[in-house]
Design an enzyme around this catalytic site. Sequence first.
Site, PDB file in Angstrom:
ATOM      1  N   SER A  88     -31.839 -34.775  -8.141  1.00  0.00           N
ATOM      2  CA  SER A  88     -30.436 -35.012  -7.777  1.00  0.00           C
ATOM      3  C   SER A  88     -30.364 -36.410  -7.189  1.00  0.00           C
ATOM      4  CB  SER A  88     -29.978 -34.001  -6.728  1.00  0.00           C
ATOM      5  OG  SER A  88     -30.454 -34.352  -5.438  1.00  0.00           O
ATOM      6  N   ASP A  89     -29.164 -36.943  -7.064  1.00  0.00           N
ATOM      7  CA  ASP A  89     -28.993 -38.130  -6.241  1.00  0.00           C
ATOM      8  C   ASP A  89     -28.893 -37.654  -4.787  1.00  0.00           C
ATOM      9  OD1 ASP A  89     -28.616 -40.668  -5.295  1.00  0.00           O
ATOM     10  OD2 ASP A  89     -26.986 -41.192  -6.653  1.00  0.00           O
ATOM     11  N   TRP A  90     -28.812 -38.589  -3.887  1.00  0.00           N
ATOM     12  CA  TRP A  90     -28.868 -38.337  -2.443  1.00  0.00           C
ATOM     13  C   TRP A  90     -27.853 -37.251  -2.017  1.00  0.00           C
ATOM     14  CZ3 TRP A  90     -32.039 -40.850   1.131  1.00  0.00           C
ATOM     15  CH2 TRP A  90     -31.721 -40.655   2.479  1.00  0.00           C
ATOM     16  N   ALA A  91     -28.378 -36.114  -1.595  1.00  0.00           N
ATOM     17  CA  ALA A  91     -27.526 -34.997  -1.144  1.00  0.00           C
ATOM     18  C   ALA A  91     -26.511 -34.568  -2.193  1.00  0.00           C
ATOM     19  CB  ALA A  91     -26.826 -35.341   0.173  1.00  0.00           C
ATOM     20  N   GLY A  92     -26.821 -34.839  -3.431  1.00  0.00           N
ATOM     21  CA  GLY A  92     -25.867 -34.554  -4.516  1.00  0.00           C
ATOM     22  C   GLY A  92     -25.591 -33.064  -4.676  1.00  0.00           C
TER      23      GLY A  92
END
Length: 756
Positions: free
Chosen positions: A283-287
């Site tokens: 995922s992207d950051w905290a996605g």
Amino acid sequence: MTARAIPAPRTAAVRSAVKPAVAALGFLAALAGGAAAQDDVERRVNDLLARMTLEEKVGQLNLISHGKNELRWEDIAEGKTGALINFNNAQDVARAQALAKSSRLGIPPLFGLDVLHGFRTQFPVPLGEAAAFNPGLSRLAAEWSAKEASYVGVNWTYAPMADLSRDIRWGRIVEGFGEDPYLGSVITAARVEGFHAGGLTTSAKHFAGYGAPIGGRDYDTTHIPVAELRDVYLPPFRAAIEAGTPTIMAAFNALNGVPSMVNAWLLTDVLRGEWGFDGFVTSDWAGIHELLAHGVAADPAEAARKAILAGVDMDMVGGFYIKHLPDEVRAGRVPQSVVDESVRRVLRVKMRLGLFDKPFVDPSRVDAIFPSPEARQAAREIARETFVLVRNEGDVLPIRPEIRSIAVVGPLADAARDQLGPHGARAHAEDAVSVVEGIRRRAAPSGIAVNFAPGCDLFCRQADQIAAAVEAAKRSDLVVAVMGEPHEASGEAASRAYLTFLNRQPELLEALVATGKPVVLLVMAGRPVELGRFADKIPAILHTWFPGTEAGPAIADVLFGDFNPSGKLPVSWPRTAGQLPIFYNRLPTGRPTRADNRFTLGYMDEAVTPLYPFGYGLSYTRFAFTDLKVAQERVRPGETVSVTVTVTNTGARAGQEVVQLYTRDPVASRSRPLRELKAFDKIMLAPGEARQVTFNVPVERLGFHQEDGVYVVEPGEIQLFVGGSSAADLAGRVEVIDGVRIVPGEQRASAGKPRL
Ligand code: BGC
């Protein structure tokens, strides 16, 4: 240990003629060393998997950060993490390696960092790199960056960004390659190869469509018809995978209403099913956390469940997988086999990278040994090739011998941190040579005086220094004004609604022009800026992007004519923000623009064309294109179109030209773009020298996707254009006999053939 102990990348000469061909052999295939080694990896992965508890499995899918309050070092020893982000020094990496080794199964972590265009030594930002139209340089910059980062134990970069963008309001356009899918594919692949060669594995991001948020607003939703997605936005990702990227990062935003992080069609059907990708998706950051705000999950457990079922294998810093997946599996809402498959993908990548067999990094290593003289030299040679000269009235540049004094003015003339761009990794401003310093060093031996006056503060909010800058200009024979964007005005979360020069910069520029002295404008920014009235008022304009550590020497090389500029715009330069999005490979309309007919494509108050088109850029010499020849009148699938042109350097200086081939399919079942870049070659020509350049384009590359994902090449005429920009007007044609039709999934069978 001295910096010299780090061997220079093996690409011997920076300026060696580089063809935009992409090596067919992928990084992983090379590492895996053939089928037997692949089998061995699978066997070892399955052995390990069989010994893991559910918690240990989910731990491998958990990516945690070194952030101030976030890290519990015990998590590493307890097997609760498979990867770490923002570890950027050997001491921390070695400590984490030892803790991971002490965990029950001793599985080594990945150490990820945003190494985008440099670690300690900064190379030009990726959009600048793209302007060089020289994949060899992109590869080299990535290789240098990787060598420095991997020296301290970082082994995974969140790069390259393979997001195409047609809208320069979007601040992150600086991290990519601009608006063209072919250039983007070539550059993305070159960067993947370079990072891998230097010892960093990659994560191509942000899958997919992140570069097309509505309004140019970072994180906003994206609407892209499937045919366009496949023709324009997906090819650079495909190229990254073919070049061997083992991981992909899912995008933050929603694509056609479905957030990428829960988009099973994208992450599973296309990525794995059609393309055969067997690495992992992070995922992207905290996605995954953000799925709550997207409104597609009612609670964290649902967000975790939907993401893993869609195909996101690793949860970057959100903590939802580690907290909720074990219960989701026990409750039967997520099949155990789904978690197993994600873990298998992660372990497979680690095994192929050889992480289980590598010794720990030596904790005494420090990045203070960088930048080495060799890295500086490479950074300088790469940077000067990225600058785009868009205007040079009266040949103000290169600086003439009679110029005895130069006023260097502008908020970015002495802005060491800003010239490195928005993403610095381990950059130190004190390593950087500023523009004014570079000019001073070059001017001093010739006795040329340099009168420096910044004219305003970095953001140019005050006007009280303008008078001093005007004084400096009056005392000088030439003014070099360095304007544009401080690094904070570019990059993530730096979308702009206005593209004009910031704050009091126009006032400063106006005052400099009013002195009557010739002004050379250097635009240092992460995108083109709106030039407005200055477009015609300033004789010489050079876009330098953010050139990196060696900005000063590289800029001096070009200003003084020691290096002939050869960059080309990787993105259309609009006249005003109201024209956005604007891009060269647009579709025709039923009412093409006509000056004498109001009811045709256009604006009431502005031209419909960009100020400078894609692919455009001047040199200190001039080139002529003649004798276009197409070897075949008709071509069939399986054959190639061979286009030859003669390029002549008609000026008095040696120089490089980017020879560009565009096509158009004038009559098809769908409207096709007015121009599409199909090939380019950068060549060096001595004064008066003429050379034939031949492009071979396989017929299979002349098609397009339909809305159902089927790729077709239709029989009929294809127009060909060759020149030094997307406005190329030397034309030819070829007739395609018989069509090509490839249904999704069957594309995998075309491995080794050109990318579709
Ligand atoms: C960005 C990614 C980046 C990640 C980790 C996110 O905000 O969108 O591109 O890799 O942070 O730093």
